[in-house]
Design a protein around this motif. Structure first.
Motif, PDB file in Angstrom:
ATOM      1  N   ASP A 109     -91.288  62.661 -27.312  1.00 10.68           N
ATOM      2  CA  ASP A 109     -92.687  62.808 -26.892  1.00 10.68           C
ATOM      3  C   ASP A 109     -93.423  61.483 -27.070  1.00 10.68           C
ATOM      4  O   ASP A 109     -94.232  61.083 -26.220  1.00 10.68           O
ATOM      5  CB  ASP A 109     -93.378  63.905 -27.704  1.00 10.68           C
ATOM      6  CG  ASP A 109     -92.913  65.303 -27.331  1.00 10.68           C
ATOM      7  OD1 ASP A 109     -92.239  65.440 -26.288  1.00 10.68           O
ATOM      8  OD2 ASP A 109     -93.207  66.247 -28.092  1.00 10.68           O
ATOM      9  N   ASP A 110     -93.136  60.801 -28.173  1.00  9.63           N
ATOM     10  CA  ASP A 110     -93.766  59.502 -28.424  1.00  9.63           C
ATOM     11  C   ASP A 110     -93.312  58.474 -27.388  1.00  9.63           C
ATOM     12  O   ASP A 110     -94.125  57.665 -26.897  1.00  9.63           O
ATOM     13  CB  ASP A 110     -93.422  59.029 -29.834  1.00  9.63           C
ATOM     14  CG  ASP A 110     -94.117  57.731 -30.204  1.00  9.63           C
ATOM     15  OD1 ASP A 110     -95.360  57.694 -30.149  1.00  9.63           O
ATOM     16  OD2 ASP A 110     -93.419  56.757 -30.538  1.00  9.63           O
ATOM     17  N   LEU A 111     -92.025  58.493 -27.033  1.00 12.28           N
ATOM     18  CA  LEU A 111     -91.517  57.584 -25.999  1.00 12.28           C
ATOM     19  C   LEU A 111     -92.243  57.786 -24.679  1.00 12.28           C
ATOM     20  O   LEU A 111     -92.692  56.836 -24.037  1.00 12.28           O
ATOM     21  CB  LEU A 111     -90.018  57.812 -25.790  1.00 12.28           C
ATOM     22  CG  LEU A 111     -89.032  57.178 -26.753  1.00 12.28           C
ATOM     23  CD1 LEU A 111     -87.617  57.579 -26.367  1.00 12.28           C
ATOM     24  CD2 LEU A 111     -89.162  55.665 -26.749  1.00 12.28           C
ATOM     25  N   GLN A 112     -92.349  59.046 -24.252  1.00 11.36           N
ATOM     26  CA  GLN A 112     -92.981  59.316 -22.965  1.00 11.36           C
ATOM     27  C   GLN A 112     -94.471  58.988 -22.995  1.00 11.36           C
ATOM     28  O   GLN A 112     -95.042  58.565 -21.979  1.00 11.36           O
ATOM     29  CB  GLN A 112     -92.746  60.777 -22.563  1.00 11.36           C
ATOM     30  CG  GLN A 112     -91.287  61.123 -22.302  1.00 11.36           C
ATOM     31  CD  GLN A 112     -90.627  60.201 -21.278  1.00 11.36           C
ATOM     32  OE1 GLN A 112     -91.223  59.849 -20.252  1.00 11.36           O
ATOM     33  NE2 GLN A 112     -89.394  59.780 -21.559  1.00 11.36           N
ATOM     34  N   ARG A 113     -95.099  59.165 -24.140  1.00 17.13           N
ATOM     35  CA  ARG A 113     -96.518  58.801 -24.261  1.00 17.13           C
ATOM     36  C   ARG A 113     -96.674  57.281 -24.097  1.00 17.13           C
ATOM     37  O   ARG A 113     -97.611  56.817 -23.437  1.00 17.13           O
ATOM     38  CB  ARG A 113     -97.040  59.261 -25.617  1.00 17.13           C
ATOM     39  CG  ARG A 113     -98.540  59.075 -25.829  1.00 17.13           C
ATOM     40  CD  ARG A 113     -99.056  59.912 -26.987  1.00 17.13           C
ATOM     41  NE  ARG A 113     -98.297  59.678 -28.223  1.00 17.13           N
ATOM     42  CZ  ARG A 113     -97.470  60.572 -28.763  1.00 17.13           C
ATOM     43  NH1 ARG A 113     -97.277  61.749 -28.175  1.00 17.13           N
ATOM     44  NH2 ARG A 113     -96.829  60.295 -29.887  1.00 17.13           N
ATOM     45  N   LYS A 114     -95.749  56.524 -24.662  1.00 15.99           N
ATOM     46  CA  LYS A 114     -95.805  55.070 -24.532  1.00 15.99           C
ATOM     47  C   LYS A 114     -95.533  54.624 -23.103  1.00 15.99           C
ATOM     48  O   LYS A 114     -95.956  53.530 -22.698  1.00 15.99           O
ATOM     49  CB  LYS A 114     -94.801  54.428 -25.491  1.00 15.99           C
ATOM     50  CG  LYS A 114     -95.212  54.509 -26.950  1.00 15.99           C
ATOM     51  CD  LYS A 114     -94.140  53.937 -27.866  1.00 15.99           C
ATOM     52  CE  LYS A 114     -94.577  54.008 -29.328  1.00 15.99           C
ATOM     53  NZ  LYS A 114     -93.522  53.554 -30.257  1.00 15.99           N
ATOM     54  N   MET A 115     -94.818  55.427 -22.341  1.00 16.77           N
ATOM     55  CA  MET A 115     -94.529  55.085 -20.950  1.00 16.77           C
ATOM     56  C   MET A 115     -95.793  55.157 -20.082  1.00 16.77           C
ATOM     57  O   MET A 115     -95.851  54.531 -19.012  1.00 16.77           O
ATOM     58  CB  MET A 115     -93.479  56.034 -20.361  1.00 16.77           C
ATOM     59  CG  MET A 115     -92.092  55.902 -20.953  1.00 16.77           C
ATOM     60  SD  MET A 115     -91.291  54.364 -20.506  1.00 16.77           S
ATOM     61  CE  MET A 115     -89.702  54.610 -21.347  1.00 16.77           C
ATOM     62  N   GLY A 116     -96.792  55.904 -20.516  1.00 18.52           N
ATOM     63  CA  GLY A 116     -97.977  56.161 -19.695  1.00 18.52           C
ATOM     64  C   GLY A 116     -98.605  54.931 -19.083  1.00 18.52           C
ATOM     65  O   GLY A 116     -98.772  54.849 -17.850  1.00 18.52           O
TER      66      GLY A 116
END
Length: 509
Positions: A440-447
């Motif tokens: 979830d943290d990875l995908q949030r950083k992808m934003g």
């Protein structure tokens, strides 16, 4: 130890590329000598053994694209060609004292977790026939760019001329004076096209999406430089460190503020103007998305090759392939003798995932179909105890050396094995909560990243538009996060199958 049915080993390593070889060398250093490396190819090298197409070379400087523990003072140039990289890997392997446990020409056909034995039963097949290994741990290093992806084009199976993928180059095919088509304009294609342009009668290049291509600032090392690398302590490490931090400087533009890449974009546009005279061809090769959204490529020869009289760039799309031609979507039919497919690899659908069955009786690919391709720290996955990936989900890079990531993951795996030894753990398996929180943290950083905001569809993204391929931050942060095996994020069991006490901490070297 070998029984009637199984060969028992502590550790089974799958793949003999940079990742598998690194794991073998470091296990040997730790005294974990009961391991076997299986490799479907005939030798070490992985992608650098298989990709022998004309012009094949690395787009990361070789001073960085090499092991930190095996620097090579004899690179011929800053971006080394494929034969040098393959020879480097082979030389490191031969000097490591581990090759006696490598089994070549042997593919893994399946791996199944046996809850009773608390081991992986790994079935293999090779020249010596079928064999089953019973392994306490499996270290999977099959490579992210190892399984060629063929395009789904009507009639391609009916083509009567020579046809091959860039990763399966047919060196027996004489292309001199032939009419050749190349499908794809990715990293392999831009190296292949200039080589073919000089040899063939006519070359058609089929482009779906124009890549951003910046100049290749090549430097050929002098004899004096090589002597300094070899004999003056610290010189080569200093050069490597400078390259590393130069590469890390790309991260803010990729991960946070795509507009910071404006200088690279200007450089790429200047590369087009210098390499191509025809205004219409310039328009065709100019991307309509932000630089970095797809892999940035490097070449000084690609654009001049496209501008040559014997080359046509076709952007209308392919309708079908016939026995002797390609028919574009605008109806134009172009006769060819040879078809080169440079359409990349399976990256968001790991082929190995279809043949690994975990503790719940389902394959890894079935889990990924439900949860998306993901892993904890790109290395471990719930339902698959004692299985460690090297170059797993979200460990890829768009700016620096994958060898840095590989060494970081291998350090994490080594500490996991030490922790298991010290605390007498039979199994370690990441918790669902830890895995979900990590991803979830990875995908949030992808934003805010260029991969999400750059306006392109790339091979970094899965069918749901999630970037399951790249690491979205600095590589030194990844190294920090994988420096110690965090056992508190794992379910661990003792030899009797009961949940073990995790009060003892991991044991970092």
């Amino acid at each position: 130890m070998t029984t009637a049915d199984h060969t028992h080993v502590d550790h089974l390593i799958v793949g003999a590329g940079f990742g598998g070889l690194c794991a073998a060398i470091k296990l040997e250093e730790d005294g974990e000598r009961d391991f076997v490396v299986i490799e479907k190819g005939s030798g070490v090298g992985g992608t650098w053994r298989d990709n022998t197409y004309p012009g094949a070379a690395c787009d990361v400087p070789s001073q960085l694209y090499s092991y930190s523990f095996a620097l090579n003072p004899d690179w011929s140039m800053s971006f080394s060609p494929q034969p040098e990289i393959e020879a480097y890997i082979r030389g490191v392997a031969e000097g490591s004292g581990t090759l006696d446990r490598f089994v070549f020409d042997t593919a893994m056909t399946s791996a199944t977790w046996d809850e009773t034995q608390q081991r992986w039963l790994v079935e293999t097949e090779g020249k010596a026939g079928k064999k089953t290994y019973a392994a306490t741990t499996v270290i999977a290093g099959p490579g992210a760019l190892s399984e060629p992806r063929l395009p789904e084009i009507e009639g391609i199976e009916d083509f009567q001329g020579e046809i091959f993928h860039s990763a399966k180059w047919n060196h027996d095919a004489d292309l001199t004076g032939k009419r050749v088509a190349v499908i794809g304009t990715g990293a392999s294609s831009i190296q292949i096209v200039p080589e073919l342009q000089e040899r063939v009668a006519h070359l058609d290049v089929y482009q779906r999406t124009a890549p951003w291509v910046i100049p290749r600032n090549e430097h050929r090392y002098t004899k004096a430089e090589k002597l300094a690398f070899r004999h003056i302590p610290g010189v080569q490490k200093l050069a490597r460190t400078a390259i590393y931090w130069g590469r890390e400087a790309y991260v803010p533009a990729f991960a946070w503020k795509p507009k910071l890449a404006a200088p690279a974009k200007a450089m790429a546009k200047l590369n087009i103007r210098r390499g191509i005279k025809d205004p219409e061809l310039r328009r065709k090769v100019t991307p309509d998305y932000e630089i970095g959204c797809k892999r940035i490529l490097i070449s000084n020869r690609y654009y001049p090759a496209l501008d040559a009289d014997n080359v046509d760039l076709i952007t209308d799309g392919i309708a079908k392939v016939t026995g002797s031609s390609i028919v574009a979507k605008d109806g134009t039919e172009r006769e060819i003798d040879v078809l080169v497919v440079a359409t990349g690899f399976y990256t968001t659908d790991l082929p190995i995932a279809h043949s690994v069955v975990g503790s719940k009786g389902r394959t890894m690919s079935e889990r990924f179909a439900e949860t998306g391709m993901s892993a904890y720290k790109g290395t471990t996955i719930p339902e698959f105890p004692n299985l460690f990936f090297v170059v797993g989900p979200n460990t890829g890079l768009g700016h620096s050396s994958m060898v840095f990531i590989i060494e970081s993951q291998v350090a994490y795996i080594r500490d996991a094995i030490r922790t298991m030894r010290t605390n007498a753990y039979a199994t370690v398996e990441p918790t669902e909560d830890a895995t979900s929180a990590w991803n979830d943290d990875l995908q949030r950083k992808m934003g805010p990243s260029v991969w999400s905001q750059g306006g392109c569809a790339s091979w970094y993204l899965d069918e749901h538009g999630r970037n399951t391929t790249l690491w979205p931050s600095f590589t030194f942060l990844f190294r920090h996060l994988t420096s110690t095996f965090d056992v508190d994020k794992y379910v661990v069991t003792a030899a009797n199958g009961q949940q073990a006490d995790k009060t003892q901490e991991s044991v970092s070297a």
